[in-house]
Structures are given as structure tokens and as C-alpha cells.
Design a protein around this motif. Structure first.
Motif, mmCIF file in Angstrom:
data_model
loop_
_atom_site.group_PDB
_atom_site.id
_atom_site.type_symbol
_atom_site.label_atom_id
_atom_site.label_comp_id
_atom_site.label_asym_id
_atom_site.label_seq_id
_atom_site.Cartn_x
_atom_site.Cartn_y
_atom_site.Cartn_z
ATOM 1 N N ARG B 103 0.836 -1.213 0.000
ATOM 2 C CA ARG B 103 0.000 0.000 0.000
ATOM 3 C C ARG B 103 0.864 1.254 0.000
ATOM 4 N NH1 ARG B 103 -5.296 -0.285 0.508
ATOM 5 N NH2 ARG B 103 -5.506 1.755 1.472
ATOM 6 N N ASN B 104 1.999 1.175 0.663
ATOM 7 C CA ASN B 104 2.921 2.296 0.616
ATOM 8 C C ASN B 104 3.349 2.574 -0.820
ATOM 9 O OD1 ASN B 104 4.257 3.850 2.966
ATOM 10 N ND2 ASN B 104 3.838 1.836 3.856
ATOM 11 N N VAL B 105 3.720 1.492 -1.519
ATOM 12 C CA VAL B 105 4.226 1.657 -2.880
ATOM 13 C C VAL B 105 3.111 2.127 -3.814
ATOM 14 C CG1 VAL B 105 5.300 0.446 -4.824
ATOM 15 C CG2 VAL B 105 6.069 -0.003 -2.485
ATOM 16 N N GLU B 106 1.908 1.633 -3.545
ATOM 17 C CA GLU B 106 0.772 2.000 -4.408
ATOM 18 C C GLU B 106 0.279 3.430 -4.212
ATOM 19 O OE1 GLU B 106 -2.115 -1.816 -5.139
ATOM 20 O OE2 GLU B 106 -2.251 -0.710 -3.270
ATOM 21 N N TYR B 107 0.695 4.027 -3.075
ATOM 22 C CA TYR B 107 0.074 5.286 -2.648
ATOM 23 C C TYR B 107 0.010 6.343 -3.760
ATOM 24 C CZ TYR B 107 -1.133 9.100 0.552
ATOM 25 O OH TYR B 107 -1.767 10.142 1.181
ATOM 26 N N GLY B 108 1.168 6.564 -4.400
ATOM 27 C CA GLY B 108 1.224 7.584 -5.443
ATOM 28 C C GLY B 108 0.286 7.264 -6.601
ATOM 29 N N LEU B 109 0.175 5.975 -6.933
ATOM 30 C CA LEU B 109 -0.694 5.569 -8.044
ATOM 31 C C LEU B 109 -2.156 5.757 -7.666
ATOM 32 C CD1 LEU B 109 1.185 2.327 -9.151
ATOM 33 C CD2 LEU B 109 1.387 4.640 -10.086
ATOM 34 N N ARG B 110 -2.467 5.477 -6.383
ATOM 35 C CA ARG B 110 -3.849 5.693 -5.912
ATOM 36 C C ARG B 110 -4.219 7.156 -6.024
ATOM 37 N NH1 ARG B 110 -3.304 2.590 -1.400
ATOM 38 N NH2 ARG B 110 -3.602 4.326 0.030
ATOM 39 N N MET B 111 -3.271 8.025 -5.693
ATOM 40 C CA MET B 111 -3.545 9.454 -5.778
ATOM 41 C C MET B 111 -3.812 9.869 -7.221
ATOM 42 S SD MET B 111 -3.553 10.331 -2.732
ATOM 43 C CE MET B 111 -3.694 8.738 -1.947
ATOM 44 N N LYS B 112 -3.184 9.155 -8.143
ATOM 45 C CA LYS B 112 -3.388 9.487 -9.569
ATOM 46 C C LYS B 112 -4.545 8.703 -10.151
ATOM 47 C CE LYS B 112 1.431 10.621 -10.484
ATOM 48 N NZ LYS B 112 2.602 9.729 -10.420
ATOM 49 N N ARG B 113 -5.277 7.988 -9.299
ATOM 50 C CA ARG B 113 -6.451 7.215 -9.710
ATOM 51 C C ARG B 113 -6.116 6.192 -10.797
ATOM 52 N NH1 ARG B 113 -10.267 9.833 -7.052
ATOM 53 N NH2 ARG B 113 -9.954 12.052 -6.686
ATOM 54 N N VAL B 114 -4.966 5.573 -10.652
ATOM 55 C CA VAL B 114 -4.618 4.477 -11.555
ATOM 56 C C VAL B 114 -5.495 3.274 -11.178
ATOM 57 C CG1 VAL B 114 -2.775 2.874 -12.175
ATOM 58 C CG2 VAL B 114 -2.261 5.306 -11.828
ATOM 59 N N PRO B 115 -6.100 2.601 -12.149
ATOM 60 C CA PRO B 115 -6.974 1.465 -11.828
ATOM 61 C C PRO B 115 -6.248 0.400 -11.009
ATOM 62 C CG PRO B 115 -7.099 1.993 -14.161
ATOM 63 C CD PRO B 115 -6.034 2.865 -13.580
ATOM 64 N N LYS B 116 -7.039 -0.322 -10.219
ATOM 65 C CA LYS B 116 -6.464 -1.206 -9.220
ATOM 66 C C LYS B 116 -5.510 -2.251 -9.814
ATOM 67 C CE LYS B 116 -7.507 -4.013 -5.260
ATOM 68 N NZ LYS B 116 -8.429 -4.845 -4.524
ATOM 69 N N ASP B 117 -5.921 -2.868 -10.892
ATOM 70 C CA ASP B 117 -5.102 -3.941 -11.471
ATOM 71 C C ASP B 117 -3.745 -3.424 -11.919
ATOM 72 O OD1 ASP B 117 -7.095 -5.662 -10.980
ATOM 73 O OD2 ASP B 117 -7.884 -5.737 -13.043
ATOM 74 N N GLU B 118 -3.791 -2.293 -12.605
ATOM 75 C CA GLU B 118 -2.546 -1.704 -13.106
ATOM 76 C C GLU B 118 -1.668 -1.299 -11.939
ATOM 77 O OE1 GLU B 118 -3.075 1.720 -15.616
ATOM 78 O OE2 GLU B 118 -0.922 2.155 -15.533
ATOM 79 N N ARG B 119 -2.349 -0.776 -10.898
ATOM 80 C CA ARG B 119 -1.646 -0.347 -9.700
ATOM 81 C C ARG B 119 -0.858 -1.507 -9.115
ATOM 82 N NH1 ARG B 119 -6.284 2.177 -6.632
ATOM 83 N NH2 ARG B 119 -6.058 0.496 -5.148
ATOM 84 N N ARG B 120 -1.574 -2.643 -8.980
ATOM 85 C CA ARG B 120 -0.918 -3.827 -8.404
ATOM 86 C C ARG B 120 0.296 -4.257 -9.223
ATOM 87 N NH1 ARG B 120 -3.716 -5.942 -3.724
ATOM 88 N NH2 ARG B 120 -3.328 -3.952 -2.758
ATOM 89 N N THR B 121 0.089 -4.297 -10.536
ATOM 90 C CA THR B 121 1.153 -4.740 -11.416
ATOM 91 C C THR B 121 2.367 -3.829 -11.296
ATOM 92 O OG1 THR B 121 -0.670 -5.248 -12.905
ATOM 93 C CG2 THR B 121 1.560 -5.544 -13.767
#
Lengths: 305, 370, 391
Positions: B103-121
């Protein structure tokens, strides 16, 4: 001093007292358990007798009842253990209502304090210069030095619907009633909310906030996703104070509460008429508080205290 | 990875005459820089020299008092951090303690509203880049310092910023781990090709990692250049003293040895202690007599401090190879020799030439205070 | 910071404890160091504030020290704020005498706390008004348990300017239509249910209430319902008379039940609005206080000496004038500093006295003589008061 020390060593001037002291020191040095026991023994015993003892007495009394009496005048204790008082608490709606009102007041005061204290504490812990911060800590805690009654009666004269300061300056006052009790209690317990929050914010590394904005979060999002989760233990720690202090308060109702009654008011009245019932009702806030502490134990808030 | 010529393309970062004042103190004083895309650029300097403030202005945590900052040609001087295509790796890592590594690593992508699957990848890929693919479920407090450091790196890299800012990221690690992370950083920078701006007070680290280095002192840049340029042709007495060790020779001593007033600097490893008082100076070699004032064992070499008869103090380094009995003792009279070409002229001595007179030890960690 | 918090927590507890103490500060023991010779034992007095003044309230108001000098008995005084408190404290057996009101006296008798009075030892007994002696609130089955002290009515006080037209009925305090909503006050005690019952006895004759202290289920329910209906009218209840006085002085309260002493206080305050106290057409409840001796007293001698002292004409004049009540000893009327004091307080007015319904402790055995029904006892009144105030 240093020169004289040699003359004063116990070895050179033995006396029965110093010998005893040496023996005691030696004993405690060899038995660390005994040392700890001696250190906490006195306060521990005090705690056990006075605190636990009175609590036990309260609970036991709550299980007694007034002896049956055809005249309705005799107030003798019947020490048969039973739950008659608790049955009455549950079956008579007024006691439930008063308890719920007290609970609601405690929750309201806590929420008001949290909402006001959050930005204040944030400013103190994260924005203010050390100098302003010190000044604010003093300002926020200063009212603690004034007595409860002093503050209560000061508020009474502010709120007085018959020409108090609020009426004269603002043209409006909530008068004496539930709202005023909430207002004054929120004022009274505010420092107990703001100080834990402040220390929480102070410990929160600024780099976490910077990291969050750096990763694209705006202020609101940073507050929600980073600050709030980190500050929850402090918030809960503060709420333990504001909640329990409000739950146990009743005298502010007499000063500014008009006809408002909390659990404490009923306990106070019943105390001289039906002691076991008063004791049973007094157990209610204790049970609520124990429940609350158990519920928040997992948040780590208790480590904050 | 060659250094790109800033003139040929839009610089990744352009800093134009930036000044930052805190009250009456100028933390950064009229700095201009152009950093090319793909560079590993270090801001090197002692504590309080303004390098971190410069980095924080690029990140957007501080706003310059005057001057202009451009990212990829766009003026971002007044932009908030979340509007800048840069990410930062903090000295204390600044991992969110309540979120697991993923979740730490995903944080920036979440802020940019990157879709979940892409975020995970992407997050998984970033964790793989820093070799932590198995650690996604851990909380930061379950990781070692080096692992946290790599999570912080992954959290920044996953956003694929134009520029990655690193604020003394290895400062909190012990020596062994620091050396490991240095090569790790170099590898990652090669792999992702992102511009790195790296703040450090450790000149060894700066020289090892960087394509170019800017040496900061008192809020100003003393010199910008490749590590080799900085080390071998220091532009000022400060740079000569701060980057590696150097003896500065000037005035009467310089006149006696070289023939003019200097100033000159010379590296200790270029000074040889001669067996006996032999021949005198010639066109290529200078010889001078002196007395040993101190001998310090440094592991890979021994440093000999000398007081020259010509009037200057000089350091000589003797590699610790073979027979150690030949080392002079304190108080011994010796002759030293060095090439004339190793005497580097400090043409435009820095603002504080007197600072360099003292021999500056190899690292400055001990003097580092916030 | 943790340490700071811990102190904060301690502070919170301290505040809490002080708050709890504050509640009883009005009844804190006022012990006075011995003055004069105390050769003959001691007496511990439990009294309403103003009944046993030893100079601690006001230096000039002191009839306890002269008692000590004259009797040789050391006297300690503790005051109480409510009859419930008086009952509870007297029940502990730590006090030799108590100035009991009718709403606690019978409870003390029933619990065996109050001893039968040997009227032969009360030298003043003959001087006391006959209509106060051997009444339902100070005697049981013909045995005397209390020596009359003084009495007064629970009057209706109103602010002349704010309350127009001037009321002549309790309806303005009880009825939902009262125009003085939020500015009415009432006495904060279960015994106030009797005030509602008295009002109902006149306005709802079908309830057949003859004695407001003898209420069967229906009558009681009607009185409680009336008080619940009254509650929105109430700004504040009072039990501390200074609180009521402040309310009228500052005009946050404009009408409600009062004692003469409070009215005197408001009228004496020049900054205060003009107030009037009346007995409305429905009549009033009232209190008549009696001195009782504890069954556990080890100082019976000094206890009687105190009763003789406090019911003597000279002291009765002092107490009555200071407190604002009708003295039980009518000989006091010639000794008051205000000439017509006893006339004002109807001290000798048997008819007036007869109109009032004196506080009596309600018991299951109806005080009005009915035997076919059970009446509500004081315990039920307390529960009902919880219900009214907690609602």
C-alpha cells in the motif's frame, strides 16, 4: 566536600544505624524482587485498599437492597445478594433515559472537543514555531489551574439568561440547560483532549506529510489517509478523558444545567434514601467506561496515557 | 551512460539564480544549475551548505525567495509538490507506518487514480526492481533499515517521475549496507534511466555514484563537474579540501617551491617520502625537506603530516604495502618529492580560501550536525 | 510528554474529586474551637443553615458560643442542605440533636434514630405554642419525639415587574399555559410533590385529596403528572436558598415557591427587582421544624441543655429574626428588634397556621386516616422525583 568525604564513610565511623542500613542495602542488592516489592508496596497497598476496596464495596452494596417495610419509612439494609436494583434500573424507563442522556452528553462533549482540538493541536504540533508552541501549550492548559467551581460559576454568570455577559454582548444565551452543560463541560475537558493530540502531532514526522504531498495527495487527502490514521491513538486517549469525565460529572448540571439530570444527580439524590440503588446506578458509568477501555485497547491508545 | 550535453536537449531540471532566505540567513544564495535528463547528479557539501534546501525547493516543500525552477522546461517555481513530476526519497524514508509495503508503494498511483489492477502490477514491478517482491504484506516496522530504504525507493520510482530526488538516503545505514546500497542505487538508476538528484555530505559516495557533482558551500555552488574534474582539478581551495584531502601551498612557501604565489593544492597520495635527503628539484620534480609532525594509520595507507622548511604544512600518503619499517617516525627529518604537474593551481580560489588551509579529512561525518 | 499526560490525568481526577466535594461544600462541618469553659461535656448539633449560628457565617450572628459559656457544654455544629441529607447524617448516630423538618422526622423515628422526648426536662416546653406540639410530624402514637423550633410557609414569590397581573393562584407555576415558561422555580425535593397535590386538592376536587401527604395511587399519579407537565416551565429547581435568591436578583427566575428568609434577602438587595411573596388562594405547604434527640446520644444532658437554650424566648427571637420564621416560643415576640415581627410571620395566628399543610413524611399508612387504601411512602416519592426530574 570531596576532601571531607573520606572521613565520613560508614566504614570509618560505624554506628548501629549505618550498620543496619548497610545490611538492608546488601539485602536489597541481592534480592531485586524484594527491592521492587518495598518500592511499590506502600503505594500498591494504598491502591488496593482504597481504590479496589471502595470499588468492591460499591459493587457489593449494589447487590444489597432496602429491607421490606410496611410503613415505607424504615431504611434498613437487607444484605441478601440479588439483582433487584439492576432490575429496577432496567425496568423503569427514567433511569435508562437518564443514563442514555449522560452517555449522549459524554459522546457530544468528546466529539466537540475532538473537532475543536484537532486543528488547534495540529497547529501547535506541526505549524507553530517553538515559541508560539510553548505559548499555546500554556494558554491551553492555563484553565486547569482554576478550580472547577470557579470556572463553573464564571460560566454561570456568562450564561445567565437574566442579564449575563452573553445576553448583554451577543443578545443571546442558551440559558441554563442541557446545551449549557455540554458547552461548559466541553470547555472544562478541552485541555485533556488537546494535549494528547498535540503530543501525537508532535511525534508525527513532518516527512510523512511531505511524502504524501510528494506522491500527489492534496491537503485533505493527506489528512485523511496519513494524518488521521496516525493520530487515532492520541484521539482515543483524549476521548478517554473527555468521555469519562463527562460521564461522572453531575455538579455542572446544578450550576448551569437548569433542570438537566445525569446519572450522578440521581445517584446523589438516592444516596441518602436508597443507598443500594444509588450504588447500583453508580456502577453503570463504571461498566460503560470499562467497556470503552476494552473497546479502545486494540487501537493502542492506552499506550498513549 | 554518458553525460548528455545540456545544450543539446531540454534539461530535466533548470535552476536559475535561486535564492532562499530564512529570516536574514541565505540558505541558498544565487544558485544556477542545469541537469540533463538521465544524469545521476549529486549535490555535495557539508552540513548547512544549502544542498538539502536546494533539493526541497526542487521538490516543492520550500518556495524560493527569488529565482526560477524549471522541470523539463516548465516553470514550477510556485507549484505545490503534488503538481510536480518529481518524487522524493527521504532521509528517514517517511514510510507510512499504518500501511503495508504494497500500500505504501501503491500510494502515489492511488492518488493518480490508476486502476487497481494496473496499480498492483506496477507496484509489484517496482518492488521487484528493489528486490523486495516477497515483502508486500509486511508493515514498515517489520523491515530492516536497508529494506525500508528500498521500499522508499520503490514507492518513488513506481510513479515514473521525470526526476527522483534523494535526500541523504544512505545516511542512516551502516557502512557495509551503505556500500551495498550504493551499487544497488547505481544499478537501479541505470535500469530505469530516470534523472537522479542525490544529496550527500559524503564525498566518496558522490564521487562513486555521480555523473556530475555540484559542490555546495555557504549556499553557493563552488564547482560543478564530473567526479574526476572535481577531484583532479578542484576549482577552489574549499573543493580541494572537501573532496578528498589536499594540502594547500601558497604565498612564500609556494614561491620557494614553485616560483609563484599560487595558491596550489596537492593530493597526499601524489607526495612521496624519499629514502634520504637526495637530489634537489629539477624541471619536473620538486623536492623539499621537512619534519614529521604526525603519523596516522588509515588502514589502506598511512598519512604522514609534515612541516616543510619552506614554511607550509603538507600531507603525504604512504600505501600500506610490504615493509612497514621504512615509515618515518614523528620528529624525523625527511625529504618529500612530488611532480610539478601534481601541484594544481587554484585559479579562482573559493570564497573562503582560509578554510582549505587546514587539511580536511576524507569524510565529514563527524562534523555533521543538523 | 507522557509524564505531562500522566499529570494531566491526575489533574483530571483531582478536578473530579473536588467537583464531588463541592457538592457537599454547603454542608461542610463548621466546627468551632472551644471557647469559654467546657466543664460539662459536649453536644453535636445537626441543623439547617441559620439555626445554630456560631459566628462562622457572620461574626455578629452567634448564639452557640453564649450557650457554651452558659451551659459548659462544648458545641459542634454541622449544617445540612436537604431533609434527605439530615436524615442520612442523623442515622449515622454521630449527632446528638437535629433540627428536623416534617419530611425527615418520621423516618428518623421509624428507624429508631430519634428518642422519645422527656418533656419534663424541657424547661421551655410550657412556653411553646400549643398548636405546634404533639403534631403528626413530631409525635408518633402520642409520644413526643420533637420539640417545636419554628415554622414557615412555602410562599409564592414573584417579580412585581415581570409577573403581571399579580398572581393569586399556583396555576402560573403549574399549568402548561403559564406565560413564564423557563423562568419558574420550584423546591428541589420529593416533598414538593405535596405542593402539586395541594393545588390539585383545590382544582381537581374529584381526586378527593384531603391531605397532600396522604396520596393513594390515583392521587399520587395525578400529582406526578402535574409536575411532569410543569417541568418545561422550570428554569431551575432550588434547594440552596442562595441560589434562588441569585435567580430572582438577576431575573433569570421571576416566580416560584420560596421561604420568607429568601424573600427578605431579595428585598434587602437594593440592586434586585421588587418581589412580593404571597400565600395563593389554594393555600400553601409549610414546614414546622422540631428538635430531636438521638437514641445513640451519649450527651443527653447537654442535648437537653441545647434544646432548652435554643427554644428559650431570648434565643428564639434571635433565630426567628435571623432566619425569617415564626418562633415556636411566643414569648420571643416581645424580644424581637422589629416590633411587629411576630405579626408579619403570623406567629400567634392559629387560623393562619391551620391553613397550611405542614411537611410530614408520607407513609404507607395514610396520614388522613383512610384505612381502605395504602398511601405512597416517602421512598415512592423519591422514585417519583427521579422520574420527574430525569424525564
Amino acid at each position: 566536600m570531596g576532601r571531607d568525604q573520606g572521613k565520613l564513610t560508614p566504614a570509618e565511623s560505624p554506628s548501629p544505624r549505618s550498620g543496619l542500613r548497610r545490611r538492608a542495602s546488601r539485602f536489597f542488592a541481592r534480592h531485586p524482587g524484594a527491592r521492587v516489592g518495598a518500592q511499590i508496596g506502600a503505594p500498591g497497598g494504598w491502591l488496593l485498599v482504597v481504590y479496589i476496596g471502595s470499588l468492591t464495596a460499591l459493587i457489593v452494596t449494589a447487590l444489597y437492597r432496602l429491607a421490606d417495610d410496611p410503613t415505607g419509612l424504615v431504611t434498613k439494609l437487607d444484605t441478601t445478594i440479588g439483582f433487584a436494583n439492576f432490575d429496577r434500573l432496567i425496568s423503569e424507563p427514567v433511569y435508562r433515559n437518564v443514563a442514555l442522556r449522560t452517555l449522549q452528553a459524554a459522546a457530544t462533549v468528546t466529539i466537540i472537543d475532538a473537532i475543536i482540538a484537532f486543528p488547534v493541536a495540529f497547529f501547535m504540533g506541526k505549524v507553530a514555531t517553538p515559541r508560539t508552541r510553548r505559548a499555546l501549550v500554556v494558554a491551553v492548559t492555563l484553565p486547569l489551574w482554576a478550580g472547577y467551581l470557579v470556572k463553573g460559576y464564571a460560566w454561570r454568570s456568562l450564561l445567565d439568561p437574566g442579564g449575563g455577559a452573553l445576553k448583554q454582548v451577543l443578545g443571546h444565551t442558551p440559558g441554563f440547560g442541557y446545551a449549557s452543560s455540554i458547552l461548559v463541560l466541553a470547555y472544562l475537558w478541552f485541555p485533556f483532549m488537546v494535549i494528547p493530540l498535540f503530543s501525537g502531532f508532535e511525534r508525527l514526522p513532518t516527512s510523512l506529510l511531505e511524502a504524501s504531498t510528494d506522491l500527489g495527495a492534496k491537503a485533505g487527502r493527506t489528512m485523511r489517509s496519513v494524518v488521521l490514521p496516525q493520530i487515532v491513538p492520541s484521539l482515543v486517549a483524549g476521548s478517554i478523558f473527555t468521555f469519562s469525565l463527562t460521564l461522572g460529572d453531575f455538579y455542572m448540571n446544578r450550576i448551569v444545567g437548569g433542570t438537566t439530570e445525569f446519572i450522578g444527580n440521581v445517584v446523589y439524590r438516592q444516596f441518602s434514601v436508597d443507598l443500594p440503588f444509588a450504588a447500583a446506578y453508580a456502577v453503570v458509568p463504571i461498566v460503560i467506561m470499562v467497556g470503552y477501555l476494552l473497546a479502545v485497547r486494540r487501537t493502542g491508545a492506552l499506550d498513549e496515557l | 551512460m554518458g553525460t548528455m550535453d545540456p545544450a543539446n536537449s531540454t534539461p530535466a531540471v533548470t535552476i536559475r539564480d535561486v535564492t532562499k532566505r530564512f529570516g536574514s540567513v541565505a540558505a541558498v544564495d544565487g544558485v544556477s544549475l542545469a541537469i540533463a535528463p538521465g544524469e545521476f547528479f549529486s549535490l555535495l557539501g557539508p552540513s548547512g551548505s544549502g544542498k538539502t534546501t536546494m533539493l526541497r525547493m526542487i521538490a516543492g516543500f520550500e518556495l524560493p525567495t527569488s529565482g526560477r525552477i524549471e522541470l523539463d522546461g516548465r516553470d514550477v517555481t510556485q507549484s505545490p509538490p503534488f503538481d510536480r513530476d518529481v518524487n522524493t526519497v527521504f532521509q528517514d524514508y517517511a514510510l507510512f507506518p499504518h500501511m503495508n509495503v504494497m500500500r505504501n508503494v501503491e500510494y502515489g498511483l492511488r492518488m493518480k487514480r490508476v486502476p487497481k489492477d494496473e496499480r498492483r502490477t506496477r507496484a509489484a514491478h517496482a518492488l521487484a526492481t528493489v528486490r523486495l517482491e516477497q515483502f508486500g504484506d509486511r508493515k514498515p516496522d517489520q523491515l530492516s533499515g536497508g529494506q525500508r530504504q528500498r521500499v522508499a525507493l520503490a514507492r518513488a520510482l513506481v510513479n515514473e517521475p521525470k526526476v527522483l530526488l534523494l535526500d541523504e538516503p544512505l545516511g542512516a545505514l551502516d557502512l557495509k549496507l551503505r556500500e551495498e546500497m550504493q551499487s544497488e542505487l547505481a544499478r537501479i538508476q541505470r535500469d530505469v534511466g530516470i534523472t537522479f538528484i542525490f544529496v550527500t555530505h559524503d564525498q566518496g559516495e558522490a564521487l562513486t555514484l555521480s555523473s556530475r557533482v555540484a559542490v555546495f558551500n555557504h549556499g553557493r555552488i563552488e564547482q560543478v563537474g564530473t567526479p574526476r574534474e572535481i577531484y583532479e582539478t578542484p576549482g577552489s581551495a574549499f573543493v580541494a579540501g572537501f573532496v578528498g584531502s589536499a594540502s594547500v601551498i601558497e604565498g612564500a612557501a609556494a614561491r620557494a617551491l614553485v616560483g609563484d604565489d599560487g595558491p596550489y593544492s596537492i593530493r597526499p597520495e601524489r607526495v612521496t617520502i624519499l629514502a634520504a635527503e637526495t637530489a634537489s628539484s629539477d624541471a619536473n620534480t620538486i623536492r623539499a625537506n621537512g619534519q614529521v609532525t604526525d603519523v596516522q594509520y588509515h588502514g589502506d595507507g598511512t598519512r604522514v603530516q609534515l612541516q616543510l622548511e619552506a614554511g607550509a604544512s603538507m600531507l603525504a600518503e604512504v600505501p600500506n604495502v610490504g615493509d612497514q619499517t621504512s615509515l618515518p617516525e614523528r620528529g624525523a627529518k625527511v625529504t618529500v618529492g612530488f611532480r610539478r604537474s601534481d601541484m594544481l593551481s587554484l585559479h579562482h580560489a573559493g570564497a573562503e580560501p582560509d578554510q582549505a588551509r587546514a587539511h580536511v579529512s576524507r569524510t565529514h561525518e563527524s562534523g555533521e550536525t543538523p | 510528554m507522557n509524564r505531562f499526560l500522566r499529570w494531566g490525568a491526575l489533574g483530571a481526577i483531582a478536578v473530579f474529586v473536588f467537583a464531588a466535594c463541592g457538592s457537599s461544600s454547603g454542608s461542610a462541618a463548621k466546627k468551632k474551637p472551644t471557647s469559654g469553659k467546657t466543664t460539662g461535656g459536649s453536644v453535636s448539633i445537626l441543623a439547617w443553615p441559620g439555626y445554630a449560628e456560631n459566628g462562622s457565617t457572620s461574626k455578629d450572628v452567634n448564639w452557640v458560643t453564649p450557650f457554651e459559656t452558659e451551659s459548659g457544654c462544648k458545641a459542634s455544629v454541622k449544617t445540612f442542605g436537604t431533609s434527605d441529607e439530615a436524615f442520612q447524617l442523623f442515622n449515622t448516630g454521630q449527632y446528638d440533636v437535629v433540627s428536623a423538618s416534617g419530611d425527615s422526622s418520621l423516618r428518623s423515628v421509624a428507624n429508631g434514630d430519634a428518642a422519645v422526648i422527656d418533656t419534663a426536662k424541657v424547661t421551655t416546653y410550657g412556653e411553646l405554642a400549643p398548636f405546634l406540639k404533639s403534631k403528626p410530624w413530631n409525635s408518633v402514637d402520642g409520644k413526643v419525639y420533637g420539640v417545636p423550633h419554628g415554622w414557615g410557609a412555602n410562599l409564592l414569590m414573584y417579580n412585581d415587574a415581570a409577573v403581571t397581573p399579580a398572581p393569586d393562584s399556583w396555576s402560573v407555576v403549574f399549568e402548561a399555559t403559564s406565560p413564564y415558561k423557563g423562568k419558574v422555580t420550584a423546591y428541589d425535593s420529593p416533598i414538593y410533590i405535596a405542593d402539586a397535590a395541594l393545588y390539585l386538592s383545590k382544582t381537581k376536587p374529584e381526586l378527593k385529596i384531603t391531605n397532600p401527604y396522604a396520596l393513594d395511587d390515583t392521587q399520587f399519579a395525578a400529582a406526578v403528572a402535574l409536575l411532569k407537565q410543569q417541568k418545561p416551565n422550570i428554569g431551575e429547581y432550588w434547594s440552596d436558598y442562595l441560589k434562588e435568591q441569585e435567580g430572582f436578583t438577576k431575573s433569570s427566575l421571576v416566580l416560584g415557591t420560596t421561604w420568607q428568609v429568601i424573600t427578605n434577602g431579595v428585598q434587602a438587595d437594593t440592586a434586585s427587582p421588587k418581589v412580593t411573596a404571597i400565600i395563593p388562594k389554594e393555600g400553601s405547604t409549610a414546614w414546622s421544624d422540631s428538635w430531636m434527640v438521638s437514641t445513640k446520644s451519649k450527651n443527653v444532658d447537654c442535648a437537653y441543655k441545647w434544646i432548652n437554650w435554643i427554644t428559650s424566648a431570648k434565643v428564639q427571637a434571635q433565630v426567628a429574626e435571623y432566619f425569617g420564621e415564626a418562633p415556636a416560643n411566643l414569648s420571643a415576640c416581645t424580644l424581637t428588634t422589629t416590633k411587629d415581627f411576630c405579626t408579619t410571620f403570623h406567629a400567634d395566628d392559629k387560623t393562619f397556621y391551620g391553613q397550611l399543610a405542614y411537611w410530614t413524611t408520607p407513609t404507607t399508612k395514610c396520614l388522613d386516616g383512610r384505612t381502605n387504601v395504602q398511601c405512597k411512602a416517602y421512598k415512592d416519592w423519591t422514585a417519583a422525583w427521579d422520574e420527574i426530574k430525569g424525564s
